[in-house]
Design an enzyme around this catalytic site. Structure first.
Site, PDB file in Angstrom:
ATOM      1  N   ASP A  38       0.827  -1.212   0.000  1.00 16.71           N
ATOM      2  CA  ASP A  38       0.000   0.000   0.000  1.00 16.71           C
ATOM      3  C   ASP A  38       0.865   1.266   0.000  1.00 16.71           C
ATOM      4  OD1 ASP A  38      -2.296   1.478   0.039  1.00 16.71           O
ATOM      5  OD2 ASP A  38      -2.782   1.108   2.132  1.00 16.71           O
ATOM      6  N   HIS A  55       2.873   3.361  -9.009  1.00 17.10           N
ATOM      7  CA  HIS A  55       2.727   1.925  -9.280  1.00 17.10           C
ATOM      8  C   HIS A  55       3.985   1.370  -9.966  1.00 17.10           C
ATOM      9  CE1 HIS A  55      -1.269   2.037  -7.797  1.00 17.10           C
ATOM     10  NE2 HIS A  55      -1.763   2.772  -8.781  1.00 17.10           N
ATOM     11  N   LEU A 149      10.881 -20.561  -4.214  1.00 17.63           N
ATOM     12  CA  LEU A 149       9.894 -19.671  -3.585  1.00 17.63           C
ATOM     13  C   LEU A 149       8.525 -19.802  -4.248  1.00 17.63           C
ATOM     14  CD1 LEU A 149       9.302 -17.104  -1.737  1.00 17.63           C
ATOM     15  CD2 LEU A 149       9.886 -15.749  -3.750  1.00 17.63           C
TER      16      LEU A 149
HETATM   17  C1  FPP Z   1      -1.914   0.181  -3.335  1.00 18.79           C
HETATM   18  O1  FPP Z   1      -1.449   1.505  -3.435  1.00 18.79           O
HETATM   19  C2  FPP Z   1      -1.381  -0.639  -4.414  1.00 18.79           C
HETATM   20  C3  FPP Z   1      -2.103  -1.260  -5.364  1.00 18.79           C
HETATM   21  C4  FPP Z   1      -3.579  -1.174  -5.475  1.00 18.79           C
HETATM   22  C5  FPP Z   1      -1.478  -2.064  -6.414  1.00 18.79           C
HETATM   23  C6  FPP Z   1      -0.212  -2.791  -6.096  1.00 18.79           C
HETATM   24  C7  FPP Z   1       0.513  -2.953  -7.345  1.00 18.79           C
HETATM   25  C8  FPP Z   1       1.852  -2.886  -7.531  1.00 18.79           C
HETATM   26  C9  FPP Z   1       2.844  -2.778  -6.458  1.00 18.79           C
HETATM   27  C10 FPP Z   1       2.357  -2.860  -8.927  1.00 18.79           C
HETATM   28  C11 FPP Z   1       2.580  -4.045  -9.707  1.00 18.79           C
HETATM   29  C12 FPP Z   1       2.172  -5.402  -9.288  1.00 18.79           C
HETATM   30  C13 FPP Z   1       2.640  -6.525  -9.901  1.00 18.79           C
HETATM   31  C14 FPP Z   1       2.128  -7.858  -9.514  1.00 18.79           C
HETATM   32  C15 FPP Z   1       3.663  -6.466 -10.943  1.00 18.79           C
HETATM   33  P1  FPP Z   1      -2.520   2.673  -3.598  1.00 18.79           P
HETATM   34  O2  FPP Z   1      -2.637   2.983  -5.029  1.00 18.79           O
HETATM   35  O3  FPP Z   1      -3.800   2.289  -2.928  1.00 18.79           O
HETATM   36  O4  FPP Z   1      -1.808   3.828  -2.813  1.00 18.79           O
HETATM   37  P2  FPP Z   1      -2.505   4.997  -1.974  1.00 18.79           P
HETATM   38  O5  FPP Z   1      -3.293   4.334  -0.873  1.00 18.79           O
HETATM   39  O6  FPP Z   1      -1.361   5.782  -1.464  1.00 18.79           O
HETATM   40  O7  FPP Z   1      -3.377   5.757  -2.933  1.00 18.79           O
END
Ligand code: FPP
Length: 261
Positions: A38, A55, A149
């Site tokens: 997150d 991201h 893994l």
């Molecule tokens: C939460 O941050 C994150 C996500 C919803 C997506 C997680 C994805 C990745 C780390 C990228 C790629 C994944 C793979 C499998 C290659 P948020 O957008 O909710 O952040 P915020 O709460 O600060 O808005």
């Protein structure tokens, strides 16, 4: 701006690992770690970058943490990449995430194969566009016999839906006479979840300071230790993981029992 440009820019901003810390001894490490990655959006906002850059930087962090989990001989790593609720984000953000996820699998698959990583997708892939679904299924198929893994990737995943899905599968078996209601146990139920025979989660790490489970692995985290790391996911690195592994090693896991003297 192209994804590759955003990714390049995001890389420059990421916190570097010093690589001089050591993890706790092997027997004190968790066997199964789950990550709620997150804070990508807030990380980007703090740097006046678009959310997509967050991201992209989050993908870099993921690459480093997979390498670290492999290096530290963690048996299972589960990540929350896209929840059933994430479809409600703006369409361009959903599209960026899809592109990043597919690109990640296409570019990383050789390294993951070399490391013996087994990929398992947790969730319903039917809702994904054809190209993405195919890339994910191919990655899962290609790595299914690997012995290193175990990397579980939750995509279009929701914990409650997973539990309902398992309950339906067991009910169907009972209706068909393949099993009796009395045969429903923790073991038979677990076998109907996406994680099947994996060991339950020992440690759940959620980054960004938020303190919620957000519908992630509700069945598997029943006795997990939880760490709410204040660091935004794109800044989460090998050093942060080592710090959290030491915190885990210092915890006293009693599973409801009293402490052994
Ligand atoms: C939460 O941050 C994150 C996500 C919803 C997506 C997680 C994805 C990745 C780390 C990228 C790629 C994944 C793979 C499998 C290659 P948020 O957008 O909710 O952040 P915020 O709460 O600060 O808005």
């Amino acid at each position: 701006m192209k994804i590759s440009d955003i990714a390049r820019a995001a890389k420059l901003f990421r916190k570097k690992t010093k690589a001089d810390l050591l993890p706790p001894p092997a027997e004190k490490r968790p066997r199964h770690i789950a990550f709620i990655m997150d804070g990508n959006g807030r990380w980007a906002k703090k740097r006046s970058l678009p959310r997509s850059a967050g991201h992209a930087a989050g993908t870099e962090a993921l690459r480093e943490i997979i390498r670290a989990c492999d290096e530290f001989k963690i048996e299972i790593m589960s990540i929350y990449a896209f929840s059933t609720e994430n479809w409600n984000r703006p369409a361009d953000e959903v599209q960026t995430l899809m592109k990043l996820i597919t690109k990640y699998f296409l570019s990383e698959i050789d390294e993951l194969m070399e490391k013996g990583v087994r990929i398992r997708i947790l969730g319903d892939l039917d809702a994904f566009p054809d190209e993405q679904r195919q890339a994910l299924i191919t990655a899962q198929e290609r790595t299914k016999d690997n012995k290193g893994l175990k990397l579980n990737i939750a995509l279009n995943y929701g914990g409650r839906m997973e539990i309902i899905r398992a309950a339906r599968a067991l009910s169907e078996k009972c209706v068909k006479g393949e099993m009796k209601p009395d045969d429903i146990s923790v073991e038979t139920f677990s076998l109907e979840t996406y994680t099947k025979d994996d060991k339950d989660v020992d440690l759940l790490i959620r980054t960004s300071g938020e303190k919620r489970l957000s519908n992630f692995l509700l069945w598997q985290t029943w006795y997990a230790e939880i760490i709410f790391s204040p660091v935004y996911w794109p800044d989460y690195n090998r050093d942060e993981l080592i710090k959290d592994l030491h915190e885990y090693a210092s915890r006293d896991r009693r599973f409801g029992k009293v402490k052994d003297k």
